[in-house]
Write a protein that holds these residues in place. Structure first.
Motif, PDB file in Angstrom:
ATOM      1  N   SER A 209       0.822  -1.340   0.050  1.00 45.48           N
ATOM      2  CA  SER A 209      -0.168   0.052   0.152  1.00 45.48           C
ATOM      3  C   SER A 209       1.007   1.290  -0.027  1.00 45.48           C
ATOM      4  O   SER A 209       0.391   2.107  -0.472  1.00 45.48           O
ATOM      5  CB  SER A 209      -0.939   0.151   1.075  1.00 45.48           C
ATOM      6  OG  SER A 209      -0.216   0.050   2.533  1.00 45.48           O
ATOM      7  N   ASN A 210       2.080   1.134   0.360  1.00 46.03           N
ATOM      8  CA  ASN A 210       3.030   2.255   0.437  1.00 46.03           C
ATOM      9  C   ASN A 210       3.336   2.885  -0.990  1.00 46.03           C
ATOM     10  O   ASN A 210       3.787   3.713  -1.134  1.00 46.03           O
ATOM     11  CB  ASN A 210       4.056   1.927   1.355  1.00 46.03           C
ATOM     12  CG  ASN A 210       3.993   1.988   2.686  1.00 46.03           C
ATOM     13  OD1 ASN A 210       3.116   2.652   3.238  1.00 46.03           O
ATOM     14  ND2 ASN A 210       4.713   1.245   3.477  1.00 46.03           N
ATOM     15  N   ASN A 211       3.223   1.955  -1.880  1.00 47.44           N
ATOM     16  CA  ASN A 211       3.884   1.804  -3.218  1.00 47.44           C
ATOM     17  C   ASN A 211       2.843   2.154  -4.227  1.00 47.44           C
ATOM     18  O   ASN A 211       2.954   2.364  -5.343  1.00 47.44           O
ATOM     19  CB  ASN A 211       4.855   0.911  -3.769  1.00 47.44           C
ATOM     20  CG  ASN A 211       6.063   1.012  -2.812  1.00 47.44           C
ATOM     21  OD1 ASN A 211       6.508   1.914  -2.305  1.00 47.44           O
ATOM     22  ND2 ASN A 211       6.432  -0.301  -2.567  1.00 47.44           N
ATOM     23  N   ASN A 212       1.378   1.727  -3.886  1.00 42.58           N
ATOM     24  CA  ASN A 212       0.488   1.646  -5.084  1.00 42.58           C
ATOM     25  C   ASN A 212      -0.744   2.469  -4.768  1.00 42.58           C
ATOM     26  O   ASN A 212      -1.722   2.069  -4.117  1.00 42.58           O
ATOM     27  CB  ASN A 212       0.099  -0.073  -4.944  1.00 42.58           C
ATOM     28  CG  ASN A 212      -0.761  -0.386  -6.155  1.00 42.58           C
ATOM     29  OD1 ASN A 212      -0.867   0.591  -7.150  1.00 42.58           O
ATOM     30  ND2 ASN A 212      -1.449  -1.353  -6.042  1.00 42.58           N
TER      31      ASN A 212
ATOM     32  N   GLY B 147      -1.335  -1.560 -10.776  1.00 38.31           N
ATOM     33  CA  GLY B 147      -0.748  -0.904 -11.845  1.00 38.31           C
ATOM     34  C   GLY B 147       0.510   0.026 -11.267  1.00 38.31           C
ATOM     35  O   GLY B 147       0.664   0.132 -10.127  1.00 38.31           O
ATOM     36  N   SER B 148       1.250   0.448 -12.324  1.00 39.02           N
ATOM     37  CA  SER B 148       2.219   1.178 -11.799  1.00 39.02           C
ATOM     38  C   SER B 148       2.354   2.270 -12.913  1.00 39.02           C
ATOM     39  O   SER B 148       1.048   2.616 -13.699  1.00 39.02           O
ATOM     40  CB  SER B 148       3.674   0.644 -11.808  1.00 39.02           C
ATOM     41  OG  SER B 148       3.764  -0.280 -13.152  1.00 39.02           O
ATOM     42  N   ASN B 149       3.281   3.300 -13.166  1.00 37.69           N
ATOM     43  CA  ASN B 149       3.459   4.172 -14.078  1.00 37.69           C
ATOM     44  C   ASN B 149       4.622   3.909 -15.238  1.00 37.69           C
ATOM     45  O   ASN B 149       5.463   3.004 -14.950  1.00 37.69           O
ATOM     46  CB  ASN B 149       4.016   5.568 -13.538  1.00 37.69           C
ATOM     47  CG  ASN B 149       3.088   5.855 -12.542  1.00 37.69           C
ATOM     48  OD1 ASN B 149       1.825   5.798 -12.430  1.00 37.69           O
ATOM     49  ND2 ASN B 149       3.624   6.345 -11.435  1.00 37.69           N
ATOM     50  N   GLU B 150       4.247   4.196 -16.335  1.00 43.57           N
ATOM     51  CA  GLU B 150       5.084   3.758 -17.484  1.00 43.57           C
ATOM     52  C   GLU B 150       6.448   4.417 -17.092  1.00 43.57           C
ATOM     53  O   GLU B 150       7.526   3.865 -17.464  1.00 43.57           O
ATOM     54  CB  GLU B 150       4.711   4.655 -18.699  1.00 43.57           C
ATOM     55  CG  GLU B 150       3.814   4.025 -19.587  1.00 43.57           C
ATOM     56  CD  GLU B 150       3.349   4.755 -20.867  1.00 43.57           C
ATOM     57  OE1 GLU B 150       2.908   3.975 -21.706  1.00 43.57           O
ATOM     58  OE2 GLU B 150       4.006   5.867 -21.284  1.00 43.57           O
TER      59      GLU B 150
ATOM     60  N   PHE C  11       1.486  15.034 -17.603  1.00 45.01           N
ATOM     61  CA  PHE C  11       0.622  13.965 -17.153  1.00 45.01           C
ATOM     62  C   PHE C  11       1.450  12.585 -17.133  1.00 45.01           C
ATOM     63  O   PHE C  11       2.453  12.374 -18.002  1.00 45.01           O
ATOM     64  CB  PHE C  11      -0.336  13.643 -18.278  1.00 45.01           C
ATOM     65  CG  PHE C  11      -1.291  14.849 -18.449  1.00 45.01           C
ATOM     66  CD1 PHE C  11      -1.206  15.936 -17.381  1.00 45.01           C
ATOM     67  CD2 PHE C  11      -2.021  15.044 -19.629  1.00 45.01           C
ATOM     68  CE1 PHE C  11      -2.328  17.109 -17.560  1.00 45.01           C
ATOM     69  CE2 PHE C  11      -3.073  16.362 -19.596  1.00 45.01           C
ATOM     70  CZ  PHE C  11      -3.082  17.265 -18.575  1.00 45.01           C
ATOM     71  N   ASN C  12       1.187  11.657 -16.459  1.00 50.40           N
ATOM     72  CA  ASN C  12       1.840  10.475 -15.936  1.00 50.40           C
ATOM     73  C   ASN C  12       1.228   9.249 -16.553  1.00 50.40           C
ATOM     74  O   ASN C  12       0.342   8.714 -15.603  1.00 50.40           O
ATOM     75  CB  ASN C  12       2.446  10.492 -14.556  1.00 50.40           C
ATOM     76  CG  ASN C  12       3.337   9.552 -14.358  1.00 50.40           C
ATOM     77  OD1 ASN C  12       3.839   8.553 -15.167  1.00 50.40           O
ATOM     78  ND2 ASN C  12       3.724   9.361 -12.920  1.00 50.40           N
ATOM     79  N   PRO C  13       1.230   8.679 -17.619  1.00 50.74           N
ATOM     80  CA  PRO C  13       0.427   7.591 -17.902  1.00 50.74           C
ATOM     81  C   PRO C  13       0.600   6.313 -17.184  1.00 50.74           C
ATOM     82  O   PRO C  13       1.726   6.097 -16.778  1.00 50.74           O
ATOM     83  CB  PRO C  13       0.993   7.360 -19.617  1.00 50.74           C
ATOM     84  CG  PRO C  13       1.898   8.237 -19.616  1.00 50.74           C
ATOM     85  CD  PRO C  13       2.087   8.943 -18.821  1.00 50.74           C
ATOM     86  N   SER C  14      -0.207   5.221 -17.040  1.00 53.73           N
ATOM     87  CA  SER C  14       0.029   4.272 -16.245  1.00 53.73           C
ATOM     88  C   SER C  14       0.559   3.082 -16.980  1.00 53.73           C
ATOM     89  O   SER C  14       0.366   3.117 -18.204  1.00 53.73           O
ATOM     90  CB  SER C  14      -1.480   3.633 -15.632  1.00 53.73           C
ATOM     91  OG  SER C  14      -2.339   3.327 -16.442  1.00 53.73           O
ATOM     92  N   PHE C  15       1.009   2.163 -16.456  1.00 49.28           N
ATOM     93  CA  PHE C  15       1.310   0.828 -16.853  1.00 49.28           C
ATOM     94  C   PHE C  15       0.901  -0.363 -16.037  1.00 49.28           C
ATOM     95  O   PHE C  15       1.212  -0.234 -14.660  1.00 49.28           O
ATOM     96  CB  PHE C  15       2.737   0.745 -17.147  1.00 49.28           C
ATOM     97  CG  PHE C  15       3.404  -0.412 -17.854  1.00 49.28           C
ATOM     98  CD1 PHE C  15       3.270  -0.803 -19.229  1.00 49.28           C
ATOM     99  CD2 PHE C  15       4.025  -1.465 -17.005  1.00 49.28           C
ATOM    100  CE1 PHE C  15       3.468  -1.841 -19.928  1.00 49.28           C
ATOM    101  CE2 PHE C  15       4.552  -2.873 -17.740  1.00 49.28           C
ATOM    102  CZ  PHE C  15       4.231  -2.943 -19.064  1.00 49.28           C
ATOM    103  N   PRO C  16       0.231  -1.319 -16.478  1.00 52.00           N
ATOM    104  CA  PRO C  16       0.312  -1.945 -17.947  1.00 52.00           C
ATOM    105  C   PRO C  16      -0.820  -1.559 -18.688  1.00 52.00           C
ATOM    106  O   PRO C  16      -0.973  -1.967 -20.032  1.00 52.00           O
ATOM    107  CB  PRO C  16       0.225  -3.532 -17.768  1.00 52.00           C
ATOM    108  CG  PRO C  16       0.664  -3.993 -16.452  1.00 52.00           C
ATOM    109  CD  PRO C  16       0.244  -2.628 -15.526  1.00 52.00           C
TER     110      PRO C  16
ATOM    111  N   GLY D 289      -0.112  10.243 -12.286  1.00 53.93           N
ATOM    112  CA  GLY D 289       0.099   8.497 -12.191  1.00 53.93           C
ATOM    113  C   GLY D 289      -0.012   8.162 -10.656  1.00 53.93           C
ATOM    114  O   GLY D 289      -0.723   8.578  -9.851  1.00 53.93           O
ATOM    115  N   ASN D 290       0.481   6.769 -10.612  1.00 52.32           N
ATOM    116  CA  ASN D 290       0.403   6.034  -9.329  1.00 52.32           C
ATOM    117  C   ASN D 290       0.936   7.005  -8.462  1.00 52.32           C
ATOM    118  O   ASN D 290       2.006   7.458  -8.454  1.00 52.32           O
ATOM    119  CB  ASN D 290       1.167   4.811  -9.528  1.00 52.32           C
ATOM    120  CG  ASN D 290       1.204   4.090  -8.186  1.00 52.32           C
ATOM    121  OD1 ASN D 290       0.392   4.201  -7.518  1.00 52.32           O
ATOM    122  ND2 ASN D 290       2.663   3.416  -8.036  1.00 52.32           N
TER     123      ASN D 290
END
Length: 659
Positions: free
Chosen positions: A220-223, A407-410, A470-475, A446-447
């Motif tokens: 939860s600290n990272n996501n 998810g994370s960020n690109e 802007f910070n797109p997500s990945f995947p 982003g995240n």
């Protein structure tokens, strides 16, 4: 045709794979980070050169330029090979290039395996650099060369320096800013880990628990993708100022239930149980059976107490109960309660990924479905106390639909890393699996609600504030997954009224990739968006080249879900709810197709974009972030809610009419 490669002409300013810049002798920089304000090297501290790193060299695969063509053969509704997915049970026969739709899962390994020359060139480089041949192993798919090397050896091999980095959350990690390889082997290597990716653990350090991976999806600290908790409405800890509401269709605008979703999206209970559906969770996230039972007794009374998912443990995945809180149980409880309720009597599979020592990444999950992909993002067997002592590559067969609410960020990873992983989703699509990912909960940010500095998102440079690029997500930006955004019922409206983009607690993630080119199936919809609704933002805010992947593809409700967590029923918000809901609708379509003797639908994007009228178009609301109003939902596809929300009554006839 889309190739899963960098959209070089369109996004050169965003690319993270470095150009051939000379370093020493004949070495050239292969990958380089621009740096991140969230991570900084610890001054005066250097990792012990004797620490062992699990070095994994991703070899350049073959025939990837044909991957999109093969996938579209079995996914395009206009193709006469629609639905003819790969089948592991087929008789082994290596096809000619003209008959790739007849490939088996084993043959796909052969199709994409690196050329023998690639393997030999890279192996010879390692040996000539002092790595004994006996220490080098080749993965089953022949696409990774693996060697455990000390930090000192890795630094000499890659002409780099490893440092200990500290995250703003206090976590620590060993990584480097860039690394180099000889120029003559650069074309034979996609990437090398662990290096710049901040997504791999070390081995053999007594302080390893303090040096864990930086992006564990379950942490939860990272996501920032984990759902957000609202007020408790029933049970211990209920807000005394909130009068308990009846769970009914008349209250769907303030609390979503399974019945609300059935009314919203025009579907009924499942009856056939003839397909397969899974959700993915990452330890320490875990569900509680008592919460499932509480949910059934209040919101899904047709389901007997004790009904649980089929538990598939990946890399030591455990349904831990040692720590219990919303951060530990909210995601899993939400995903499973709604997935089970919406497709019952079908059994839902839970891919529980990662142990309590190392955690896991998306790659660990993919490893378990495809042993040829084997990346070993975490170290298994784990020699440390409490670590998982086995290795689960290729242990499980993918279900027909898989939903992931993480998810994370690109910007968190290199483009080469993301392209490599994205190709795996392409292969799963060939095998007939629908892959859904949440688009994120922070709008165009982003995240973690992080924005980027100017145009350096793909280089990992974050703005310390909440404004910027802007910070797109990945995947979610991978063109081979279905990215799911969030909607909400308009305040005070009935359950049958048109929805709007979610602007309650969370904002639907959406925007444009800095890494992936626009897929062919999406080109007409995105072109129409820019022709009729072009945003006023410039390249300072987002990749406005009009040649890159837009996301999300679709959406579903993401606000006010009534979820049983830790003994109480609370309201929960997030695209974490949207993805399993959309996945449930696809699963119900699959069971009808399977009952009719047809295949599961597999990769659904081409059919959805070819038939946008089978979705409920969302035309109001936005996804603010980075100090802006973000994008706006408009008629047709938009980077807030995609093509819109599911309409089972319209979707089913279209999918049933396909071969």
């Amino acid at each position: 045709m889309l190739l899963p490669i960098l959209a070089t002409a369109a996004v050169a300013a965003f690319a993270t794979v470095a150009t051939a810049l000379p370093t020493s002798a004949n070495h050239v920089v292969h990958e380089k980070r621009s740096g991140s304000s969230s991570w900084s090297p610890m001054q005066g501290v250097k990792p012990d050169g004797r620490i062992t790193l699990p070095v994994r060299i991703g070899l350049t695969e073959s025939n990837l330029h044909r991957g999109d063509d093969i996938l579209m053969e079995v996914s395009d509704p206009a193709s006469d090979k629609y639905g003819k997915h790969l089948a592991a049970e087929e008789v082994m026969r290596y096809p000619s290039p003209a008959h790739t739709a007849d490939l088996t899962l084993e043959q796909i390994v052969e199709l994409f395996a690196p050329q023998p020359k690639t393997i030999d060139v890279v192996r010879n480089w390692l040996v000539s650099s002092g790595i004994e041949s006996s220490r080098i192993s080749l993965s089953r798919g022949r696409n990774w060369l693996n060697v455990n090397a000390s930090i000192a050896e890795a630094e000499a091999l890659l002409k780099t320096e490893y440092k200990i980095y500290e995250h703003s959350t206090g976590q620590k990690h060993i990584a480097c800013e860039e690394y180099s390889v000889p120029q003559e082997i650069q074309e034979h290597i996609d990437l090398i880990m662990p290096t710049i990716h901040f997504d791999t653990k070390i081995v053999g350090d007594p302080e390893r628990r303090k040096l864990k991976r930086t992006f564990n999806p379950g942490d939860s600290n990272n996501n920032g993708f984990l759902p957000k908790k609202g007020p408790t409405i029933l049970g211990p800890g209920a807000d005394p100022d909130l009068a308990p509401l009846p769970f009914a269709l008349t209250t769907c605008n303030s609390q979503i239930t399974p019945d609300c979703l059935r009314a919203l999206y025009n579907f009924t209970n499942g009856t056939l149980a003839k397909s397969s559906y899974a959700v993915v969770e990452y330890t320490p996230q875990a569900y509680l059976q008592s919460d499932l039972n509480l949910f059934y007794s209040n919101l899904a009374r047709q389901i007997p107490a004790g009904t649980a998912p089929t538990f598939d443990s990946i890399d030591g995945g455990v349904d831990q109960t040692t720590t219990q809180s919303f951060d530990d149980n909210g995601e899993s409880d939400l995903d499973l309660q709604y997935a089970i309720a919406l497709v019952y009597p079908q059994t839902v599979t839970l891919y529980q990924t990662g142990d309590t020592v190392e955690g896991a990444s998306f790659n660990n999950f993919l490893d378990a479905l495809d042993s040829s992909y084997y990346t070993s993002d975490a170290t298994y067997p784990d020699p440390n106390s409490g670590g998982y002592k086995k290795q689960d590559c290729g242990r499980y067969t993918a279900t027909s639909v898989i939903s992931t609410s993480y998810g994370s960020n690109e910007a968190d990873l290199s483009a080469a890393y993301e392209v490599r992983q994205c190709n795996e989703y392409m292969k799963l699509g060939m095998a007939g699996t629908t892959i859904l990912y949440s688009s994120g909960d922070n709008g165009v940010a982003g995240n973690g609600a992080e924005c980027c500095t100017k145009a350096k998102c793909a280089g990992g440079t974050y703005n310390s504030g909440k404004t910027g690029t802007f910070n797109p997500s990945f995947p979610g930006t991978c063109p081979y997954v279905t990215s799911v955004g969030a909607t909400q019922i308009v305040s005070g409206a009935s359950v049958t009224a048109p929805e709007e983009a979610c602007e309650t607690v969370i904002y639907s993630g959406g925007g444009f990739s800095n890494v992936f080119a626009m897929p062919s199936y999406q080109s007409s919809a995105v072109k129409s968006y820019f022709t009729n609704h072009k945003p006023s933002y410039t390249a300072t805010q987002y990749n406005n080249s009009e040649t890159v992947r837009g996301y999300p593809d679709v959406s579903a409700n993401g606000a006010n879900y009534a979820v049983a967590v830790d003994g109480s029923i609370s309201l929960v918000y997030g695209t974490s709810a949207s993805s399993p809901t959309f996945g449930s609708v696809i699963t119900l379509i699959n069971e009808q197709r399977v009952n009719a003797g047809k295949s599961a639908v597999g990769f659904i994007n081409p059919t959805l974009y070819a038939n946008p009228s089978i979705l409920n178009d969302i035309t109001s609301g936005g996804n603010q972030g980075c100090g802006t109003a973000g994008f706006t939902a408009v008629s047709g596809w938009d980077p807030v809610t995609g093509l819109g929300t599911p309409n089972y009554g319209k979707m089913l006839p279209v999918f049933m009419a396909l071969p």
